[in-house]
Scaffold this motif. Structure first.
Motif, PDB file in Angstrom:
ATOM      1  N   ARG A 166      -7.236  11.041   0.402  1.00 31.35           N
ATOM      2  CA  ARG A 166      -6.906   9.534   0.641  1.00 31.35           C
ATOM      3  C   ARG A 166      -7.370   8.962  -0.529  1.00 31.35           C
ATOM      4  N   ASP A 167      -8.581   9.274  -1.024  1.00 31.74           N
ATOM      5  CA  ASP A 167      -9.142   8.676  -2.237  1.00 31.74           C
ATOM      6  C   ASP A 167      -8.119   8.342  -3.530  1.00 31.74           C
ATOM      7  N   TYR A 168      -7.541   9.307  -3.734  1.00 31.06           N
ATOM      8  CA  TYR A 168      -6.598   9.434  -4.812  1.00 31.06           C
ATOM      9  C   TYR A 168      -5.741   8.138  -4.671  1.00 31.06           C
ATOM     10  N   PHE A 169      -5.289   7.792  -3.605  1.00 32.36           N
ATOM     11  CA  PHE A 169      -4.260   6.702  -3.277  1.00 32.36           C
ATOM     12  C   PHE A 169      -5.005   5.446  -3.423  1.00 32.36           C
ATOM     13  N   LEU A 170      -6.287   5.167  -2.916  1.00 33.48           N
ATOM     14  CA  LEU A 170      -6.828   4.156  -2.871  1.00 33.48           C
ATOM     15  C   LEU A 170      -6.935   3.635  -4.171  1.00 33.48           C
ATOM     16  N   LYS A 171      -6.715   4.263  -5.414  1.00 38.03           N
ATOM     17  CA  LYS A 171      -7.151   3.830  -6.603  1.00 38.03           C
ATOM     18  C   LYS A 171      -5.723   2.669  -6.978  1.00 38.03           C
ATOM     19  N   PHE A 172      -4.845   2.919  -6.004  1.00 42.52           N
ATOM     20  CA  PHE A 172      -3.773   2.086  -6.307  1.00 42.52           C
ATOM     21  C   PHE A 172      -3.628   0.925  -5.196  1.00 42.52           C
ATOM     22  N   ALA A 173      -4.692   0.920  -4.301  1.00 42.96           N
ATOM     23  CA  ALA A 173      -4.868  -0.110  -3.124  1.00 42.96           C
ATOM     24  C   ALA A 173      -4.006  -1.483  -3.425  1.00 42.96           C
ATOM     25  N   PHE A 174      -3.006  -1.883  -2.397  1.00 40.77           N
ATOM     26  CA  PHE A 174      -2.437  -2.945  -2.704  1.00 40.77           C
ATOM     27  C   PHE A 174      -2.591  -3.843  -1.509  1.00 40.77           C
ATOM     28  N   ILE A 175      -3.309  -5.069  -1.320  1.00 41.30           N
ATOM     29  CA  ILE A 175      -3.693  -5.797  -0.425  1.00 41.30           C
ATOM     30  C   ILE A 175      -2.280  -6.502  -0.043  1.00 41.30           C
ATOM     31  N   ILE A 176      -2.051  -6.454   1.252  1.00 47.08           N
ATOM     32  CA  ILE A 176      -0.798  -7.102   1.443  1.00 47.08           C
ATOM     33  C   ILE A 176      -1.100  -8.226   2.750  1.00 47.08           C
ATOM     34  N   ASP A 177      -0.410  -9.449   2.389  1.00 45.25           N
ATOM     35  CA  ASP A 177      -0.410 -10.445   3.449  1.00 45.25           C
ATOM     36  C   ASP A 177       0.903 -10.670   4.056  1.00 45.25           C
ATOM     37  N   LEU A 178       1.127 -10.753   5.257  1.00 47.69           N
ATOM     38  CA  LEU A 178       2.486 -11.103   5.941  1.00 47.69           C
ATOM     39  C   LEU A 178       2.833 -12.634   5.463  1.00 47.69           C
ATOM     40  N   ASP A 179       4.246 -12.763   5.053  1.00 50.94           N
ATOM     41  CA  ASP A 179       4.910 -14.134   4.983  1.00 50.94           C
ATOM     42  C   ASP A 179       5.396 -14.881   6.191  1.00 50.94           C
ATOM     43  N   SER A 180       4.629 -15.934   6.721  1.00 55.99           N
ATOM     44  CA  SER A 180       5.228 -16.527   8.014  1.00 55.99           C
ATOM     45  C   SER A 180       6.405 -17.172   7.934  1.00 55.99           C
ATOM     46  N   ASP A 181       6.725 -17.484   6.629  1.00 55.55           N
ATOM     47  CA  ASP A 181       8.069 -18.108   6.208  1.00 55.55           C
ATOM     48  C   ASP A 181       9.388 -17.216   6.447  1.00 55.55           C
ATOM     49  N   THR A 182       8.914 -15.779   6.395  1.00 54.80           N
ATOM     50  CA  THR A 182      10.101 -14.930   6.523  1.00 54.80           C
ATOM     51  C   THR A 182      10.330 -14.411   7.903  1.00 54.80           C
ATOM     52  N   ALA A 183       9.194 -14.606   8.989  1.00 57.79           N
ATOM     53  CA  ALA A 183       9.238 -13.863  10.299  1.00 57.79           C
ATOM     54  C   ALA A 183      10.161 -14.562  11.036  1.00 57.79           C
ATOM     55  N   ASP A 184      11.048 -13.517  11.610  1.00 53.65           N
ATOM     56  CA  ASP A 184      11.864 -13.850  12.801  1.00 53.65           C
ATOM     57  C   ASP A 184      11.295 -14.576  13.962  1.00 53.65           C
ATOM     58  N   LYS A 185      12.025 -15.270  14.822  1.00 52.76           N
ATOM     59  CA  LYS A 185      11.323 -16.188  15.700  1.00 52.76           C
ATOM     60  C   LYS A 185      10.905 -15.535  16.853  1.00 52.76           C
ATOM     61  N   TYR A 229      -0.268   1.077  -3.312  1.00 52.00           N
ATOM     62  CA  TYR A 229      -0.334   1.896  -1.842  1.00 52.00           C
ATOM     63  C   TYR A 229      -0.833   1.126  -0.761  1.00 52.00           C
ATOM     64  N   TRP A 230      -0.224   1.075   0.371  1.00 50.33           N
ATOM     65  CA  TRP A 230      -0.775   0.297   1.555  1.00 50.33           C
ATOM     66  C   TRP A 230      -0.658   1.173   2.834  1.00 50.33           C
ATOM     67  N   GLU A 231      -1.452   0.717   3.782  1.00 51.02           N
ATOM     68  CA  GLU A 231      -1.232   1.405   4.975  1.00 51.02           C
ATOM     69  C   GLU A 231      -0.873   0.350   6.177  1.00 51.02           C
ATOM     70  N   VAL A 232      -0.388   0.970   7.079  1.00 49.88           N
ATOM     71  CA  VAL A 232       0.059   0.497   8.466  1.00 49.88           C
ATOM     72  C   VAL A 232      -0.501   1.080   9.550  1.00 49.88           C
ATOM     73  N   GLU A 233      -0.897   0.529  10.457  1.00 48.26           N
ATOM     74  CA  GLU A 233      -1.186   0.989  11.893  1.00 48.26           C
ATOM     75  C   GLU A 233      -0.187   0.638  12.861  1.00 48.26           C
ATOM     76  N   LEU A 234       0.342   1.961  13.419  1.00 44.51           N
ATOM     77  CA  LEU A 234       1.213   1.553  14.411  1.00 44.51           C
ATOM     78  C   LEU A 234       0.700   1.580  15.719  1.00 44.51           C
ATOM     79  N   ILE A 235       0.545   0.379  16.387  1.00 44.69           N
ATOM     80  CA  ILE A 235      -0.044   0.221  17.797  1.00 44.69           C
ATOM     81  C   ILE A 235       0.654   0.392  18.870  1.00 44.69           C
TER      82      ILE A 235
END
Length: 379
Positions: A166-185, A229-235
């Protein structure tokens, strides 16, 4: 016969020397292009960094002056104190400088990898052809045929991204913020990192970028060069993770608007039983165990998107979306769709996209920032 041998050898020698000279020119041109690419990237990013540094220095000086003015106010002059305090407050709340592209990746750092791959191909070609000249070539494919077969079936084991942890990919880590103006109701956001499907609609304000027929939400971030590169937790529930073109119409119908059901987006879906890759309305079922953490690696310049299962800092490739031609006689509707239309997706700027399909769907964007710092310290 002597004259014939001499004439043939002379002609062959001249042809070989000419071809070697042309090959040297090709290598010299490639070297010049790669070196120029590094220099241009260095100039561009240094310019950005230096401009940002100047902006921060000016901001720091302004804040220091406001602070000094506030400290110099006599204790009895309440009005003057409030005026200076307001000036300091305004200075502190000024918009920050625009995000810098090099914070996500130094886009010229892949040059060594590209040249190394070219060197390996060249070495293999020289060895293969030399063996053929000496009559040592084994039965089977010649080099050209091997090269064609390799293009049809790329060996992911030769891809550094599949060999590294995983260390290889962290060199390209991309910090993502969700856009509330796109979220479905029917999507509730938790800060800028969490999203959950809900039964009662949320009274979001009207927005031209808001999805109205699909329970989807986008990241505010744009991707148009380099690697990300980013990661998502499937809860919980059925969740799809992917990318979408910036100009996609969020008012599309449900059938056309869902991730991967059109040619403007693609995704990896967890449907409660297995993973499914989607693009252009075509699907590819993936036989892999469930992973709570999904890593997404977008190689924009390579026009490739790869999904990984992440566990204990190890990466398991679930699916790579990339043009890869099939051998004659083979048919795969999903890969054919990729081959015909996937490249056009990269004509646009892309955004991270998420589809919460089931009523209990819940996801969390992984916190990469601390991990990135620890990787840098170890290196």
């Amino acid at each position: 016969m002597v004259e014939l041998i001499k004439g043939a050898a002379t002609k062959e020698r001249e042809g070989v020397e000419k071809l070697f000279a042309e090959a040297s020119e090709v290598l010299a041109t490639f070297q010049k292009e790669v070196t120029g690419f590094i220099e241009e990237g260095e100039r561009s990013m240094l310019g950005e960094a230096e401009a940002d540094l100047r902006w921060k220095e000016e901001r720091r000086a302004k804040l220091a002056q406001c602070k000094q003015n506030l400290e110099n106010v006599p204790g009895t002059d309440t009005i003057y104190f409030l005026q200076e305090f307001q000036a300091l407050k305004v200075a502190m709340e000024e918009n920050l400088s625009p995000s810098l592209s090099f914070q996500n990746e130094l886009n010229f750092t892949k040059c060594t990898q590209a040249v190394s791959a070219m060197k390996d191909v060249l070495s293999a070609a020289c060895k293969s052809q030399w063996d053929r000249l000496q009559g040592k070539a084994t039965d089977g494919l010649n080099f050209q045929e091997m090269e064609e077969a390799e293009s049809r079936f790329p060996d992911k084991s030769n891809n550094p991204a599949c060999q590294e942890s995983r260390d290889y990919f962290l060199k390209f880590a991309f910090i993502i913020d969700l856009d509330s103006d796109t979220a479905d109701k029917f999507i509730q956001l938790f800060g800028t990192k969490g999203a959950k499907r809900v039964l009662c609609p949320i009274p979001y304000p009207e927005s031209p970028t808001r999805f109205i027929n699909c329970e989807q939400v986008l990241g505010v971030n744009l991707m148009n060069r380099g690697n990300y590169y980013w990661e998502v937790e499937l809860i919980d529930g059925w969740v799809s993770i992917g990318v979408i073109a910036e100009d996609f119409n969020p008012q599309e119908s449900y059938n056309r608007g869902r991730l991967g059901r059109n040619e403007k987006s693609c995704c990896l879906q967890w449907n409660g039983q297995n993973y499914v890759a989607w693009f252009g309305g075509f699907e590819s079922v993936i036989q892999q165990p469930f992973f709570h953490t999904i890593g997404v690696f977008l190689e924009y310049s390579e026009k490739a998107l790869t999904f990984y299962g992440v566990k204990d800092s190890k990466m398991t490739c679930l699916q790579q979306l990339k043009v890869s031609y099939l051998a004659k006689g083979q048919s795969d509707p999903f890969q054919n769709k990729i081959n015909n239309k996937f490249t056009s997706l990269f004509f646009c700027k892309l955004k991270p996209a998420f589809f919460l399909e089931s009523v209990d769907a819940h996801l969390q964007i992984g916190p990469l920032k601390k991990d990135c710092v620890s990787v840098l310290k170890r290196r």
